[in-house]
Motif scaffolding. Structure first.
Motif, PDB file in Angstrom:
ATOM      1  N   THR A  67     -42.660 -23.578  -6.466  1.00 60.64           N
ATOM      2  CA  THR A  67     -42.521 -22.603  -5.373  1.00 60.64           C
ATOM      3  C   THR A  67     -41.971 -23.270  -4.113  1.00 60.64           C
ATOM      4  N   LEU A  68     -42.335 -24.533  -3.884  1.00 57.28           N
ATOM      5  CA  LEU A  68     -41.880 -25.211  -2.665  1.00 57.28           C
ATOM      6  C   LEU A  68     -40.402 -25.577  -2.721  1.00 57.28           C
ATOM      7  N   ILE A  69     -39.975 -26.059  -3.892  1.00 60.96           N
ATOM      8  CA  ILE A  69     -38.572 -26.488  -3.975  1.00 60.96           C
ATOM      9  C   ILE A  69     -37.666 -25.381  -4.505  1.00 60.96           C
ATOM     10  N   GLU A  70     -38.260 -24.238  -4.815  1.00 60.74           N
ATOM     11  CA  GLU A  70     -37.519 -23.051  -5.225  1.00 60.74           C
ATOM     12  C   GLU A  70     -36.599 -23.299  -6.413  1.00 60.74           C
ATOM     13  N   LEU A  71     -37.118 -24.061  -7.367  1.00 56.87           N
ATOM     14  CA  LEU A  71     -36.406 -24.299  -8.621  1.00 56.87           C
ATOM     15  C   LEU A  71     -37.385 -24.015  -9.760  1.00 56.87           C
ATOM     16  N   PRO A  72     -36.895 -23.511 -10.898  1.00 51.36           N
ATOM     17  CA  PRO A  72     -37.808 -23.166 -12.006  1.00 51.36           C
ATOM     18  C   PRO A  72     -38.254 -24.407 -12.786  1.00 51.36           C
ATOM     19  N   VAL A  73     -39.083 -25.225 -12.128  1.00 53.65           N
ATOM     20  CA  VAL A  73     -39.524 -26.475 -12.774  1.00 53.65           C
ATOM     21  C   VAL A  73     -41.002 -26.403 -13.155  1.00 53.65           C
ATOM     22  N   PHE A  74     -41.564 -25.194 -13.145  1.00 51.43           N
ATOM     23  CA  PHE A  74     -42.998 -25.038 -13.389  1.00 51.43           C
ATOM     24  C   PHE A  74     -43.411 -25.459 -14.794  1.00 51.43           C
ATOM     25  N   PHE A  75     -42.441 -25.515 -15.727  1.00 48.59           N
ATOM     26  CA  PHE A  75     -42.765 -25.863 -17.108  1.00 48.59           C
ATOM     27  C   PHE A  75     -42.747 -27.373 -17.346  1.00 48.59           C
ATOM     28  N   LEU A  76     -42.295 -28.148 -16.347  1.00 48.03           N
ATOM     29  CA  LEU A  76     -42.198 -29.605 -16.532  1.00 48.03           C
ATOM     30  C   LEU A  76     -43.555 -30.269 -16.318  1.00 48.03           C
ATOM     31  N   PRO A  77     -43.862 -31.316 -17.080  1.00 47.44           N
ATOM     32  CA  PRO A  77     -45.109 -32.056 -16.838  1.00 47.44           C
ATOM     33  C   PRO A  77     -45.094 -32.663 -15.434  1.00 47.44           C
ATOM     34  N   GLY A  78     -46.262 -32.687 -14.795  1.00 50.74           N
ATOM     35  CA  GLY A  78     -46.359 -33.172 -13.420  1.00 50.74           C
ATOM     36  C   GLY A  78     -45.806 -34.586 -13.248  1.00 50.74           C
ATOM     37  N   ALA A  79     -46.118 -35.483 -14.196  1.00 52.87           N
ATOM     38  CA  ALA A  79     -45.678 -36.883 -14.078  1.00 52.87           C
ATOM     39  C   ALA A  79     -44.151 -36.966 -14.110  1.00 52.87           C
ATOM     40  N   PHE A  80     -43.534 -36.137 -14.948  1.00 54.39           N
ATOM     41  CA  PHE A  80     -42.071 -36.131 -15.057  1.00 54.39           C
ATOM     42  C   PHE A  80     -41.446 -35.627 -13.753  1.00 54.39           C
ATOM     43  N   LEU A  81     -42.055 -34.567 -13.214  1.00 56.25           N
ATOM     44  CA  LEU A  81     -41.574 -33.986 -11.956  1.00 56.25           C
ATOM     45  C   LEU A  81     -41.662 -35.008 -10.822  1.00 56.25           C
ATOM     46  N   ARG A  82     -42.771 -35.723 -10.815  1.00 57.55           N
ATOM     47  CA  ARG A  82     -42.952 -36.752  -9.770  1.00 57.55           C
ATOM     48  C   ARG A  82     -41.867 -37.810  -9.851  1.00 57.55           C
ATOM     49  N   SER A  83     -41.658 -38.361 -11.070  1.00 56.89           N
ATOM     50  CA  SER A  83     -40.721 -39.482 -11.185  1.00 56.89           C
ATOM     51  C   SER A  83     -39.273 -39.035 -10.984  1.00 56.89           C
ATOM     52  N   CYS A  84     -38.953 -37.785 -11.359  1.00 53.78           N
ATOM     53  CA  CYS A  84     -37.558 -37.323 -11.254  1.00 53.78           C
ATOM     54  C   CYS A  84     -37.199 -36.783  -9.885  1.00 53.78           C
ATOM     55  N   LEU A  85     -38.175 -36.245  -9.167  1.00 55.11           N
ATOM     56  CA  LEU A  85     -37.833 -35.536  -7.930  1.00 55.11           C
ATOM     57  C   LEU A  85     -38.720 -35.908  -6.743  1.00 55.11           C
ATOM     58  N   ALA A 120     -41.013 -28.014   5.954  1.00 52.28           N
ATOM     59  CA  ALA A 120     -42.355 -28.482   5.577  1.00 52.28           C
ATOM     60  C   ALA A 120     -43.196 -28.751   6.822  1.00 52.28           C
ATOM     61  N   SER A 121     -44.427 -28.269   6.779  1.00 49.01           N
ATOM     62  CA  SER A 121     -45.398 -28.582   7.840  1.00 49.01           C
ATOM     63  C   SER A 121     -46.499 -29.427   7.222  1.00 49.01           C
ATOM     64  N   LEU A 122     -47.467 -29.824   8.048  1.00 46.36           N
ATOM     65  CA  LEU A 122     -48.558 -30.641   7.515  1.00 46.36           C
ATOM     66  C   LEU A 122     -49.386 -29.855   6.486  1.00 46.36           C
ATOM     67  N   ASN A 123     -49.369 -28.534   6.579  1.00 44.62           N
ATOM     68  CA  ASN A 123     -50.197 -27.719   5.689  1.00 44.62           C
ATOM     69  C   ASN A 123     -49.456 -27.006   4.578  1.00 44.62           C
ATOM     70  N   SER A 124     -48.129 -26.959   4.670  1.00 43.74           N
ATOM     71  CA  SER A 124     -47.405 -26.171   3.683  1.00 43.74           C
ATOM     72  C   SER A 124     -45.956 -26.641   3.544  1.00 43.74           C
ATOM     73  N   GLY A 125     -45.258 -26.083   2.565  1.00 43.47           N
ATOM     74  CA  GLY A 125     -43.846 -26.425   2.376  1.00 43.47           C
ATOM     75  C   GLY A 125     -43.063 -25.183   2.009  1.00 43.47           C
ATOM     76  N   GLY A 126     -41.798 -25.399   1.628  1.00 41.68           N
ATOM     77  CA  GLY A 126     -40.942 -24.277   1.245  1.00 41.68           C
ATOM     78  C   GLY A 126     -39.491 -24.663   1.447  1.00 41.68           C
ATOM     79  N   GLY A 127     -38.573 -23.858   0.909  1.00 39.84           N
ATOM     80  CA  GLY A 127     -37.144 -24.097   1.138  1.00 39.84           C
ATOM     81  C   GLY A 127     -36.689 -25.500   0.794  1.00 39.84           C
TER      82      GLY A 127
END
Ligand SMILES: [Zn+2]
Length: 245
Positions: free
Chosen positions: A17-35, A69-76
């Protein structure tokens, strides 16, 4: 479904939701290392560049500028609030008391604006297309100087307004400038919906740097948004011009 698996799904879904890309199906560790790791490094880069700007007078992070991005939230596309973190670093570790943010990306810098809504030590100049994302009216209250930019704004008008506002708003007691230099105001950019030319981008950056130099205020430039290949060449040429003149 295990609780651990649910947590992993939630992590990716939230990042999605924050980066506005359909990456919700990716494992968290993969998302971390790639992006996410690269964004985190860029955030560190903004803080390190601020330190360099204090020592040398200017510095450019060839990334960063996550102004939604703020200290409490992100987006865009913005997760880590590098601009807020730079301000906090300058105030808490370097004892600066008056910081100017000049945000010339096509979008409103609502993330850091939310963080500094009631902080008069942070002065904000924000030029953006108010017809596009994010339209954050609460965050707008933090802005000290706003100018609307859209497809009808010409290079000449833009530069004239910028020079007028910098002259009016850069005060002698300001100790540091954070310049958010998004190139999505450039003609053809699919998200900015503005019409500034590549030459106009160069002129814009030159004007801001000249004002910082004239007032002897350290300046940190962050590259922020830009969503077409041509923007890369424009900002590259502009940076070359800045560092060779
Ligand atoms: Zn933008």
């Amino acid at each position: 479904m295990s609780r651990w698996y649910l947590l992993k799904i939630c992590y990716s879904a939230y990042a999605s939701t924050l980066i506005e890309l359909p990456v919700f199906f990716l494992p968290g560790a993969f998302l971390r290392s790639c992006l996410l790791d690269s964004m985190l490094l860029a955030t560190s880069g903004s803080i390190y560049a601020a330190k360099l700007a204090l020592e040398k007078g200017w510095a450019i992070n060839l990334s960063g500028g996550y102004h939604h991005a703020s200290l409490n939230s992100g987006g865009g596309f913005c997760i880590y609030p590098d601009i807020t973190l730079v301000v906090n670093y300058l105030k808490r570790c370097c004892n600066l008391r008056r910081i100017l943010i000049v945000d010339l990306d096509a979008h409103q810098g609502n993330g850091y604006e939310r963080d500094f809504l009631h902080d008069s030590s942070v002065y904000i100049i924000d030029f953006y297309n108010s017809y596009i994302y994010p339209g954050d009216h609460e965050a707008e209250q933090a802005i000290d100087c706003f100018e609307h930019v859209d497809r009808d704004t010409t290079d000449e008008q833009y530069i004239k307004i910028l020079q007028r506002d910098l002259e009016k708003h850069i005060k002698d007691d300001m100790e540091f400038i954070i310049y958010n230099a998004g190139t999505d105001i450039m003609a053809g950019d699919p998200l900015g919906n503005c019409c500034i030319s590549a030459a106009g981008i160069q002129r814009r950056d030159e004007v801001v740097f000249k004002w910082a130099s004239h007032k002897k205020i350290p300046i940190l430039m962050l590259l922020s948004g830009g969503y077409q290949k041509e923007n890369t060449f424009a900002i590259g040429e502009s940076i070359l011009q800045l560092i060779t003149t």
